[in-house]
Design a protein around this motif. Structure first.
Motif, PDB file in Angstrom:
ATOM      1  N   THR A  57       0.839  -1.198   0.000  1.00  0.00           N
ATOM      2  CA  THR A  57       0.000   0.000   0.000  1.00  0.00           C
ATOM      3  C   THR A  57       0.874   1.249   0.000  1.00  0.00           C
ATOM      4  O   THR A  57       1.874   1.312   0.720  1.00  0.00           O
ATOM      5  N   VAL A  58       0.502   2.233  -0.811  1.00  0.00           N
ATOM      6  CA  VAL A  58       1.113   3.557  -0.756  1.00  0.00           C
ATOM      7  C   VAL A  58      -0.005   4.591  -0.738  1.00  0.00           C
ATOM      8  O   VAL A  58      -1.152   4.304  -1.075  1.00  0.00           O
ATOM      9  N   ARG A  59       0.359   5.783  -0.342  1.00  0.00           N
ATOM     10  CA  ARG A  59      -0.605   6.880  -0.317  1.00  0.00           C
ATOM     11  C   ARG A  59      -0.381   7.754  -1.556  1.00  0.00           C
ATOM     12  O   ARG A  59       0.758   8.105  -1.871  1.00  0.00           O
ATOM     13  N   ALA A  60      -1.477   8.075  -2.248  1.00  0.00           N
ATOM     14  CA  ALA A  60      -1.415   8.944  -3.435  1.00  0.00           C
ATOM     15  C   ALA A  60      -2.091  10.267  -3.089  1.00  0.00           C
ATOM     16  O   ALA A  60      -3.293  10.451  -3.308  1.00  0.00           O
ATOM     17  N   ARG A  98      -5.432  10.626   4.050  1.00  0.00           N
ATOM     18  CA  ARG A  98      -5.289   9.296   4.626  1.00  0.00           C
ATOM     19  C   ARG A  98      -6.136   8.262   3.890  1.00  0.00           C
ATOM     20  O   ARG A  98      -5.891   7.056   4.005  1.00  0.00           O
ATOM     21  N   ASP A  99      -7.133   8.725   3.140  1.00  0.00           N
ATOM     22  CA  ASP A  99      -8.014   7.808   2.413  1.00  0.00           C
ATOM     23  C   ASP A  99      -7.644   7.694   0.934  1.00  0.00           C
ATOM     24  O   ASP A  99      -8.316   6.972   0.191  1.00  0.00           O
ATOM     25  N   ASN A 100      -6.609   8.399   0.499  1.00  0.00           N
ATOM     26  CA  ASN A 100      -6.175   8.325  -0.893  1.00  0.00           C
ATOM     27  C   ASN A 100      -5.073   7.272  -0.995  1.00  0.00           C
ATOM     28  O   ASN A 100      -3.890   7.558  -0.773  1.00  0.00           O
ATOM     29  N   LEU A 101      -5.471   6.059  -1.318  1.00  0.00           N
ATOM     30  CA  LEU A 101      -4.569   4.906  -1.244  1.00  0.00           C
ATOM     31  C   LEU A 101      -4.509   4.159  -2.565  1.00  0.00           C
ATOM     32  O   LEU A 101      -5.494   4.096  -3.312  1.00  0.00           O
ATOM     33  N   ILE A 102      -3.343   3.585  -2.845  1.00  0.00           N
ATOM     34  CA  ILE A 102      -3.172   2.623  -3.933  1.00  0.00           C
ATOM     35  C   ILE A 102      -2.722   1.317  -3.300  1.00  0.00           C
ATOM     36  O   ILE A 102      -1.736   1.280  -2.556  1.00  0.00           O
ATOM     37  N   ARG A 103      -3.453   0.240  -3.589  1.00  0.00           N
ATOM     38  CA  ARG A 103      -3.176  -1.057  -2.985  1.00  0.00           C
ATOM     39  C   ARG A 103      -2.911  -2.095  -4.068  1.00  0.00           C
ATOM     40  O   ARG A 103      -3.561  -2.093  -5.108  1.00  0.00           O
ATOM     41  N   LEU A 104      -1.978  -2.978  -3.780  1.00  0.00           N
ATOM     42  CA  LEU A 104      -1.737  -4.136  -4.631  1.00  0.00           C
ATOM     43  C   LEU A 104      -2.655  -5.248  -4.160  1.00  0.00           C
ATOM     44  O   LEU A 104      -2.602  -5.686  -3.006  1.00  0.00           O
ATOM     45  N   THR A 105      -3.544  -5.707  -5.037  1.00  0.00           N
ATOM     46  CA  THR A 105      -4.554  -6.688  -4.645  1.00  0.00           C
ATOM     47  C   THR A 105      -3.974  -8.097  -4.673  1.00  0.00           C
ATOM     48  O   THR A 105      -2.852  -8.324  -5.129  1.00  0.00           O
ATOM     49  N   ASP A 106      -4.769  -9.045  -4.190  1.00  0.00           N
ATOM     50  CA  ASP A 106      -4.314 -10.435  -4.120  1.00  0.00           C
ATOM     51  C   ASP A 106      -4.039 -11.026  -5.494  1.00  0.00           C
ATOM     52  O   ASP A 106      -3.239 -11.967  -5.626  1.00  0.00           O
ATOM     53  N   ASP A 107      -4.726 -10.494  -6.524  1.00  0.00           N
ATOM     54  CA  ASP A 107      -4.482 -11.005  -7.880  1.00  0.00           C
ATOM     55  C   ASP A 107      -3.503 -10.110  -8.644  1.00  0.00           C
ATOM     56  O   ASP A 107      -3.488 -10.089  -9.877  1.00  0.00           O
ATOM     57  N   ASP A 108      -2.698  -9.348  -7.889  1.00  0.00           N
ATOM     58  CA  ASP A 108      -1.617  -8.529  -8.449  1.00  0.00           C
ATOM     59  C   ASP A 108      -2.113  -7.472  -9.429  1.00  0.00           C
ATOM     60  O   ASP A 108      -1.476  -7.196 -10.444  1.00  0.00           O
ATOM     61  N   ARG A 109      -3.254  -6.882  -9.108  1.00  0.00           N
ATOM     62  CA  ARG A 109      -3.742  -5.693  -9.789  1.00  0.00           C
ATOM     63  C   ARG A 109      -3.684  -4.542  -8.792  1.00  0.00           C
ATOM     64  O   ARG A 109      -3.373  -4.740  -7.605  1.00  0.00           O
ATOM     65  N   LEU A 110      -3.977  -3.343  -9.260  1.00  0.00           N
ATOM     66  CA  LEU A 110      -3.963  -2.182  -8.389  1.00  0.00           C
ATOM     67  C   LEU A 110      -5.379  -1.677  -8.147  1.00  0.00           C
ATOM     68  O   LEU A 110      -6.190  -1.588  -9.075  1.00  0.00           O
TER      69      LEU A 110
END
Length: 216
Positions: A57-60, A98-110
């Motif tokens: 997870t990173v913050r955008a 704090r709610d502006n997030l980019i996450r790597l999902t379990d199926d390796d998508r964003l």
């Protein structure tokens, strides 16, 4: 396999939202909005319990956001420019970053979650969106049609959950998770003022190529 953007990176991109729909009392305005956005990528906070998997997870953080357009609603009294932009006057209790997030999902998508505290300016006939009187607009009648400045109390929340890269391709649409209520700017911080004066019903945001405009 998608990859998270690196903390410290920043991206200036063009944005569009064609067919944005705003309900304003008995009137409905449809507008094609275009503009720009700036993202700054940062690490998530150590003390944020929501970020249990920090390596995925990173913050955008959105540091610039502004869109403009002219409504298509023929015969309405709203013939001026509509501006949708970050609300710089939001108080410190609203920490949308704090709610502006980019996450790597379990199926390796964003998955990209956006939370935007907005100021919406509705330009009226005879005035532009900055509040300046246009040529030919004079007197009290023109003053009555002056711009209206509205703001969100809760941020507009959008989501794109199947990205293969960030910044995304133009055809990746961010969907509005729920309609966005708008309040008169001067009243939205009053505890006794709960009157919704307009609503953003549709806001199909797309993030495009590099923004080369110098608007700072």
């Amino acid at each position: 396999m998608a990859r998270l953007p690196s903390p410290g990176a920043s991206y200036d991109r063009s944005v569009s939202a064609e067919g944005t729909r705003i309900e304003d009392g008995d009137s409905t305005y449809t507008v094609d909005l275009r503009g720009h956005v700036r993202f700054e990528i940062r690490d998530t906070d150590d003390d944020d319990d929501r970020d249990r998997d920090r390596d995925r997870t990173v913050r955008a953080v959105v540091t610039r956001f502004r869109m403009t357009g002219n409504p298509e609603s023929a015969g309405s009294d709203l013939l001026g420019e509509i501006v949708v932009e970050l609300d710089d006057d939001r108080d410190d209790d609203h920490d949308d970053d704090r709610d502006n997030l980019i996450r790597l999902t379990d199926d390796d998508r964003l998955e990209h979650l956006l939370a935007l505290g907005l100021r919406v300016t509705l330009g009226r006939r005879g005035w532009d969106a900055s509040g300046e009187q246009a040529a030919g607009a004079e007197g009290a009648d023109a003053e009555a049609r002056r711009r209206r400045v509205l703001r969100t109390r809760e941020p507009a929340r959008l989501r794109a959950n199947d990205l293969d890269r960030f910044p995304p391709d133009r055809d990746d649409e961010y969907r509005l998770r729920r309609a966005v209520d708008l309040y008169d700017r001067d009243d939205s911080d009053r505890d006794d003022s709960d009157r919704v004066v307009a609503t953003i019903e549709r806001f199909p945001l797309e993030i495009g190529g590099r923004d080369n405009d110098d608007d700072d």
